[in-house]
Write an enzyme that holds these catalytic residues in place. Sequence first.
Site, PDB file in Angstrom:
ATOM      1  CG  HIS A 255      35.750 108.935  13.473  1.00 27.75           C
ATOM      2  ND1 HIS A 255      35.474 107.640  12.762  1.00 27.75           N
ATOM      3  CD2 HIS A 255      36.349 109.032  14.873  1.00 27.75           C
ATOM      4  CE1 HIS A 255      35.736 107.083  13.807  1.00 27.75           C
ATOM      5  NE2 HIS A 255      36.536 107.554  15.201  1.00 27.75           N
TER       6      HIS A 255
ATOM      7  CD  GLU B 275      38.217 107.609  19.205  1.00 27.34           C
ATOM      8  OE1 GLU B 275      38.021 107.461  20.429  1.00 27.34           O
ATOM      9  OE2 GLU B 275      37.754 108.010  18.165  1.00 27.34           O
TER      10      GLU B 275
END
Length: 124
Positions: free
Chosen positions: A17, A93
Site C-alpha cells: 500500500h 499485516e
Amino acid sequence: KQVGDDGTGHRWLLLRHGQTNHNAEGRIQGSTDLSRLTELGEEQAKKVGEFVAQLEIDRVYVSPLTRAQQTLKLVESVGKPLGEATVVPDLREIDLHEWEGMLKADIKEKYPEFYQQWRGENPK
C-alpha cells in the site's frame, strides 16, 4: 518467474500500500484498519497505476485492509481495470497487539530489546 510445462511463465507483482497517516507519523499499524492513505500515498498508488497499466494482469489478490483496497482502486483509476480482486485475509499485516497505534519512538523506549528483535537487529 515460475515456468510451466508449456514454457509459459507467470510473473508475480507484489505491491504494498501507499504511505498512510500512520507511516507518516511513525506509528505501528499492524493488522488494525485505522490508517488511511495520505496525499503522498495516493500519488504513489497512481504512479504505480501508470506502470501496471502496461502489464498483462491475469489475477489480482488484495488484503482486506482499507489501505490496500484504497491503493488498488487508485492503481486502477489511472490505468485500466484489473478485473475482480480476490480478497485474501492472510495478506493483511501481522498482529502487533499493544504496539498497534503506538509511535515507534515510544516502543523503542518502552520495549528496546523486543523492538530490536522485531526489526531483526541483534540486541546488545
